[in-house]
Design a protein around this motif. Structure first.
Motif, mmCIF file in Angstrom:
data_model
loop_
_atom_site.group_PDB
_atom_site.id
_atom_site.type_symbol
_atom_site.label_atom_id
_atom_site.label_comp_id
_atom_site.label_asym_id
_atom_site.label_seq_id
_atom_site.Cartn_x
_atom_site.Cartn_y
_atom_site.Cartn_z
ATOM 1 N N ALA A 193 1.356 -1.100 -0.169
ATOM 2 C CA ALA A 193 0.268 0.202 -0.134
ATOM 3 C C ALA A 193 1.006 1.772 -0.196
ATOM 4 C CB ALA A 193 -0.641 -0.048 1.489
ATOM 5 N N SER A 194 2.256 1.030 0.664
ATOM 6 C CA SER A 194 3.136 2.345 0.906
ATOM 7 C C SER A 194 3.403 2.420 -1.145
ATOM 8 C CB SER A 194 4.014 2.112 1.711
ATOM 9 O OG SER A 194 4.891 1.007 1.082
ATOM 10 N N GLN A 195 3.349 1.747 -1.674
ATOM 11 C CA GLN A 195 3.808 2.153 -3.455
ATOM 12 C C GLN A 195 2.684 3.010 -4.158
ATOM 13 O OE1 GLN A 195 5.200 -2.122 -3.310
ATOM 14 N NE2 GLN A 195 7.316 -1.276 -3.682
ATOM 15 N N LYS A 196 1.763 2.719 -3.708
ATOM 16 C CA LYS A 196 1.115 3.491 -4.390
ATOM 17 C C LYS A 196 0.578 5.051 -5.686
ATOM 18 C CE LYS A 196 -3.984 3.930 -4.682
ATOM 19 N NZ LYS A 196 -5.023 4.946 -4.186
ATOM 20 N N ASP A 197 1.382 5.409 -4.301
ATOM 21 C CA ASP A 197 1.562 6.548 -5.032
ATOM 22 C C ASP A 197 2.462 7.050 -6.134
ATOM 23 O OD1 ASP A 197 -0.280 7.838 -3.398
ATOM 24 O OD2 ASP A 197 0.848 8.931 -2.146
ATOM 25 N N GLU A 198 3.705 6.023 -5.645
ATOM 26 C CA GLU A 198 5.000 5.720 -6.993
ATOM 27 C C GLU A 198 4.435 5.105 -7.419
ATOM 28 O OE1 GLU A 198 9.437 3.748 -6.700
ATOM 29 O OE2 GLU A 198 8.009 3.676 -4.928
ATOM 30 N N LEU A 199 3.797 4.233 -8.077
ATOM 31 C CA LEU A 199 3.436 3.500 -9.053
ATOM 32 C C LEU A 199 2.607 4.532 -9.153
ATOM 33 C CD1 LEU A 199 3.129 0.320 -6.876
ATOM 34 C CD2 LEU A 199 4.717 0.440 -9.029
ATOM 35 N N GLU A 200 1.704 4.818 -9.223
ATOM 36 C CA GLU A 200 0.917 5.933 -10.229
ATOM 37 C C GLU A 200 1.924 6.749 -11.147
ATOM 38 O OE1 GLU A 200 -3.641 5.985 -7.292
ATOM 39 O OE2 GLU A 200 -1.827 7.533 -7.098
ATOM 40 N N THR A 201 2.033 7.360 -10.379
ATOM 41 C CA THR A 201 2.930 8.392 -10.843
ATOM 42 C C THR A 201 4.016 7.187 -11.965
ATOM 43 O OG1 THR A 201 3.447 9.475 -9.124
ATOM 44 C CG2 THR A 201 5.487 9.519 -10.835
ATOM 45 N N ALA A 202 4.578 6.425 -11.578
ATOM 46 C CA ALA A 202 5.609 5.396 -13.054
ATOM 47 C C ALA A 202 5.113 5.168 -14.094
ATOM 48 C CB ALA A 202 6.178 4.432 -11.730
ATOM 49 N N LEU A 203 3.484 4.676 -14.158
ATOM 50 C CA LEU A 203 2.422 4.177 -14.374
ATOM 51 C C LEU A 203 1.528 5.459 -15.644
ATOM 52 C CD1 LEU A 203 1.305 0.539 -12.301
ATOM 53 C CD2 LEU A 203 3.174 0.913 -14.181
ATOM 54 N N GLY A 204 1.641 5.872 -14.601
ATOM 55 C CA GLY A 204 0.430 7.518 -15.585
ATOM 56 C C GLY A 204 -0.979 7.046 -15.706
ATOM 57 N N ARG A 205 -1.026 5.830 -14.464
ATOM 58 C CA ARG A 205 -2.348 5.628 -14.252
ATOM 59 C C ARG A 205 -3.022 5.778 -12.629
ATOM 60 N NH1 ARG A 205 -2.798 5.783 -19.060
ATOM 61 N NH2 ARG A 205 -3.181 4.601 -20.793
ATOM 62 N N THR A 206 -4.506 5.593 -12.691
ATOM 63 C CA THR A 206 -5.025 5.153 -11.239
ATOM 64 C C THR A 206 -5.035 3.343 -10.515
ATOM 65 O OG1 THR A 206 -6.360 7.321 -11.833
ATOM 66 C CG2 THR A 206 -6.956 5.659 -10.043
ATOM 67 N N LEU A 207 -4.477 3.674 -10.077
ATOM 68 C CA LEU A 207 -4.881 2.326 -8.923
ATOM 69 C C LEU A 207 -5.938 2.270 -7.898
ATOM 70 C CD1 LEU A 207 -0.588 1.770 -8.150
ATOM 71 C CD2 LEU A 207 -2.146 1.202 -10.212
ATOM 72 N N MET A 208 -6.612 1.400 -7.608
ATOM 73 C CA MET A 208 -7.586 0.830 -6.804
ATOM 74 C C MET A 208 -6.982 -0.249 -6.419
ATOM 75 S SD MET A 208 -11.996 1.497 -8.073
ATOM 76 C CE MET A 208 -12.734 0.781 -7.630
ATOM 77 N N ASP A 209 -8.082 0.034 -5.262
ATOM 78 C CA ASP A 209 -7.597 -1.755 -4.280
ATOM 79 C C ASP A 209 -8.630 -2.561 -5.008
ATOM 80 O OD1 ASP A 209 -7.818 -3.040 -1.725
ATOM 81 O OD2 ASP A 209 -8.227 -2.643 -0.694
ATOM 82 N N ALA A 210 -8.716 -3.435 -5.239
ATOM 83 C CA ALA A 210 -9.417 -4.459 -6.321
ATOM 84 C C ALA A 210 -9.630 -5.212 -5.263
ATOM 85 C CB ALA A 210 -7.718 -5.146 -7.211
ATOM 86 N N SER A 211 -9.969 -5.413 -4.403
ATOM 87 C CA SER A 211 -9.681 -6.579 -3.472
ATOM 88 C C SER A 211 -11.324 -6.573 -3.189
ATOM 89 C CB SER A 211 -9.332 -6.932 -1.970
ATOM 90 O OG SER A 211 -7.665 -6.901 -1.657
ATOM 91 N N PRO A 212 -11.854 -5.278 -2.794
ATOM 92 C CA PRO A 212 -13.526 -5.374 -2.319
ATOM 93 C C PRO A 212 -14.351 -5.610 -2.492
ATOM 94 C CG PRO A 212 -11.967 -3.075 -1.715
ATOM 95 C CD PRO A 212 -12.088 -3.969 -2.261
ATOM 96 N N LEU A 213 -13.844 -5.927 -4.231
ATOM 97 C CA LEU A 213 -14.743 -5.793 -5.306
ATOM 98 C C LEU A 213 -14.600 -7.322 -5.708
ATOM 99 C CD1 LEU A 213 -16.410 -2.632 -6.959
ATOM 100 C CD2 LEU A 213 -17.221 -3.856 -5.322
ATOM 101 N N GLY A 214 -13.450 -7.696 -6.196
ATOM 102 C CA GLY A 214 -12.700 -8.930 -6.624
ATOM 103 C C GLY A 214 -12.265 -8.356 -8.146
ATOM 104 N N LEU A 215 -11.673 -7.301 -8.018
ATOM 105 C CA LEU A 215 -11.628 -6.495 -9.495
ATOM 106 C C LEU A 215 -10.247 -6.846 -10.461
ATOM 107 C CD1 LEU A 215 -11.874 -2.164 -8.933
ATOM 108 C CD2 LEU A 215 -13.546 -4.143 -9.961
ATOM 109 N N ALA A 216 -11.102 -7.320 -11.425
ATOM 110 C CA ALA A 216 -10.191 -8.073 -12.601
ATOM 111 C C ALA A 216 -10.023 -7.976 -13.830
ATOM 112 C CB ALA A 216 -10.850 -9.741 -12.829
ATOM 113 N N ILE A 217 -8.976 -7.923 -14.478
ATOM 114 C CA ILE A 217 -8.662 -7.244 -15.535
ATOM 115 C C ILE A 217 -10.108 -7.691 -16.992
ATOM 116 C CG2 ILE A 217 -7.617 -7.387 -18.447
ATOM 117 C CD1 ILE A 217 -5.573 -8.802 -16.642
ATOM 118 N N GLY A 218 -10.684 -5.881 -17.780
ATOM 119 C CA GLY A 218 -11.351 -5.205 -18.199
ATOM 120 C C GLY A 218 -12.849 -5.979 -17.626
#
Length: 87
Positions: free
Chosen positions: A21-46
């Motif tokens: 969780a501590s890497q979220k901001d750094e990864l968002e910056t590096a990827l140029g994308r928004t990251l969202m916790d996938a666990s509550p809804l069980g989010l998957a690709i697509g």
């Protein structure tokens, strides 16, 4: 922690990654994308976000609202696929 990597318009899951969780901001910056916790809804690709902020998944050509476990039709379909007697 599992993160959904969202597309540029934040309405489609392009990828799912595992990171601290501590890497979220750094990864968002590096990827140029928004990251969202996938666990509550069980989010998957697509998975797709539709009007009102509801996340859906395409199952056999039909957009099914997440979380899937809360949908009785999907729960029945999964039970049938797993060989359970639904009669």
């Amino acid at each position: 922690m599992r993160f959904a990597v969202l597309n540029e318009t934040n309405d489609l899951v392009e990828n799912v990654i595992v990171a601290s969780a501590s890497q979220k901001d750094e990864l968002e910056t590096a990827l140029g994308r928004t990251l969202m916790d996938a666990s509550p809804l069980g989010l998957a690709i697509g998975d797709l976000c539709v009007g009102g902020g509801d996340w859906t998944r395409n199952i056999d050509g039909e957009q099914v609202k997440l979380p899937i476990g809360d949908n009785s039709a999907v729960a029945e379909a999964i039970a049938i696929l797993e060989g359970a007697d639904t009669q």
